[in-house]
Design a protein around this motif. Structure first.
Motif, short mmCIF file in Angstrom:
data_model
loop_
_atom_site.label_atom_id
_atom_site.label_comp_id
_atom_site.label_asym_id
_atom_site.label_seq_id
_atom_site.Cartn_x
_atom_site.Cartn_y
_atom_site.Cartn_z
N THR A 121 -6.20 -5.73 4.52
CA THR A 121 -4.84 -5.36 3.92
C THR A 121 -4.68 -6.45 3.10
O THR A 121 -4.10 -5.96 1.68
CB THR A 121 -3.21 -5.41 4.33
OG1 THR A 121 -2.92 -6.92 4.94
CG2 THR A 121 -3.49 -4.67 4.87
N LEU A 145 4.50 0.68 14.39
CA LEU A 145 3.93 0.55 13.47
C LEU A 145 5.05 0.97 13.19
O LEU A 145 5.26 1.40 11.54
CB LEU A 145 2.56 0.69 13.80
CG LEU A 145 1.47 -0.86 14.33
CD1 LEU A 145 0.47 -0.17 14.39
CD2 LEU A 145 1.44 -1.67 13.32
N ASP A 146 5.35 2.83 13.67
CA ASP A 146 5.69 3.32 12.64
C ASP A 146 7.58 2.53 12.29
O ASP A 146 7.60 3.16 11.20
CB ASP A 146 6.15 4.74 13.39
CG ASP A 146 4.54 5.75 12.94
OD1 ASP A 146 4.23 5.53 12.44
OD2 ASP A 146 4.77 7.52 14.03
N GLN A 149 6.76 0.49 9.97
CA GLN A 149 6.71 0.66 8.73
C GLN A 149 8.21 1.41 8.02
O GLN A 149 8.77 1.53 6.02
CB GLN A 149 5.41 1.73 8.19
CG GLN A 149 5.36 2.52 7.15
CD GLN A 149 3.72 3.33 6.52
OE1 GLN A 149 3.23 2.65 8.21
NE2 GLN A 149 3.81 4.67 6.19
N GLY A 152 10.12 -0.65 6.20
CA GLY A 152 9.63 -1.90 4.67
C GLY A 152 8.97 -2.87 5.13
O GLY A 152 8.92 -3.46 4.07
N ILE A 154 6.07 -2.70 6.35
CA ILE A 154 4.34 -2.76 5.66
C ILE A 154 4.07 -2.66 4.10
O ILE A 154 5.00 -0.78 4.15
CB ILE A 154 3.40 -1.72 6.94
CG1 ILE A 154 3.59 -2.63 8.49
CG2 ILE A 154 2.35 -1.71 7.27
CD1 ILE A 154 2.95 -1.82 9.63
N ARG A 155 3.36 -2.95 3.48
CA ARG A 155 3.11 -2.43 2.55
C ARG A 155 2.44 -1.72 2.59
O ARG A 155 0.96 -0.89 3.76
CB ARG A 155 2.12 -3.14 1.46
CG ARG A 155 3.18 -4.05 0.43
CD ARG A 155 2.82 -5.48 -0.49
NE ARG A 155 2.67 -6.76 0.73
CZ ARG A 155 2.63 -7.01 0.81
NH1 ARG A 155 0.58 -7.08 0.80
NH2 ARG A 155 2.64 -8.85 1.71
N ASP A 157 0.78 2.38 3.49
CA ASP A 157 0.75 2.72 5.08
C ASP A 157 -0.46 2.68 6.07
O ASP A 157 -1.64 2.53 5.60
CB ASP A 157 -0.11 4.87 4.63
CG ASP A 157 0.15 5.62 6.18
OD1 ASP A 157 0.58 5.12 7.13
OD2 ASP A 157 -0.03 6.45 5.67
N TRP A 158 0.67 2.15 6.97
CA TRP A 158 -0.86 1.39 8.02
C TRP A 158 -1.84 2.15 8.51
O TRP A 158 -2.37 1.55 9.40
CB TRP A 158 -0.04 1.00 9.10
CG TRP A 158 0.80 1.48 10.08
CD1 TRP A 158 2.09 2.61 9.98
CD2 TRP A 158 0.11 2.75 11.56
NE1 TRP A 158 1.84 2.87 11.11
CE2 TRP A 158 0.84 3.56 12.11
CE3 TRP A 158 -1.65 1.93 11.61
CZ2 TRP A 158 0.31 4.09 13.10
CZ3 TRP A 158 -1.29 2.64 12.84
CH2 TRP A 158 -0.70 3.94 13.34
N ARG A 159 -2.17 3.63 8.52
CA ARG A 159 -3.21 3.77 9.15
C ARG A 159 -4.04 4.06 7.86
O ARG A 159 -4.88 4.46 8.49
CB ARG A 159 -2.59 5.21 9.45
CG ARG A 159 -1.25 5.82 10.01
CD ARG A 159 -0.79 7.39 9.89
NE ARG A 159 -0.61 7.32 11.50
CZ ARG A 159 0.85 7.43 11.26
NH1 ARG A 159 2.01 6.79 11.02
NH2 ARG A 159 2.17 6.90 13.04
N GLN A 160 -3.77 3.53 6.80
CA GLN A 160 -4.69 2.80 5.58
C GLN A 160 -5.99 2.25 6.45
O GLN A 160 -7.17 2.58 6.51
CB GLN A 160 -4.44 2.48 4.58
CG GLN A 160 -3.56 3.52 3.48
CD GLN A 160 -3.21 2.72 2.74
OE1 GLN A 160 -1.61 2.16 2.16
NE2 GLN A 160 -4.12 2.26 1.33
#
Length: 177
Positions: A121, A145-146, A149, A152, A154-155, A157-160
């Motif tokens: 990240t 994690l969802d 997110q 707010g 997690i900047r 999308d954690w799935r990146q």
């Protein structure tokens, strides 16, 4: 490709996890990939290394001196990279690997997953972490994690940075095989 596998060193876990881990080790070997792992002779760590070796694959064990001193280094390590501590181990594993797959595991596995993902990240690397969601093992982490997110925390999308896969076939698609 060098695939780093993060996973449990415990024996007393669901036997299906061992079966699926063997399948992953064989799959990696059959596709010409090396396994980078913690080099311990227990649990899923030993299982993935043994399966890879039996399939003709190569293994790289990043082994802390404390593990080596206690005689817990796997016999299935082709290349042993000694390290001082767990922080050193994670850095060496990141340096050695192209992609990371997290199998069922505990605190150590979570630490490894989040160290690699956090490093991505910030921009230290562009390597992917895959949660191999064996029998829904990572469902509660995915929900957390969802939730983070949605709040707010997690900047982006954690799935990146962290992908999920329920099968070897999905892992292959993520890796584009």
């Amino acid at each position: 490709m060098k695939i780093c596998v993060f996973c449990s060193a415990n024996q007393q876990i669901d036997p299906a996890f061992f079966e699926m881990t063997e399948e992953l080790g064989r799959w990696a070997a059959e596709n010409g990939h090396s396994i980078v792992y913690g080099g311990v002779n227990q649990g899923l760590m030993e299982c993935v290394a043994k399966a890879s070796k039996e399939g003709g694959g190569r293994t790289i064990g990043v082994v802390p001196m404390l593990v080596e001193k206690t005689g817990r280094t796997s016999d299935f390590v082709d290349v042993e990279i000694p390290c001082d501590n767990l922080s050193d181990r994670k850095q060496l594993m990141m340096d050695q690997s192209d992609v990371f797959i997290a199998l069922p595991g505990g605190i150590g596995t979570l630490d490894e997953v989040f160290t690699v993902a956090a490093s991505a990240t910030i921009g230290y690397h562009q390597k992917t972490v895959i949660l191999y969601n064996m029998k829904g093992f990572w469902d509660s982490l995915i929900a957390l994690l969802d939730d983070l997110q949605a709040k707010g925390m997690i900047r982006g999308d954690w799935r990146q940075y962290i992908k999920t896969a329920d099968s070897i076939e999905e892992i292959g698609r993520i890796l584009r095989f």
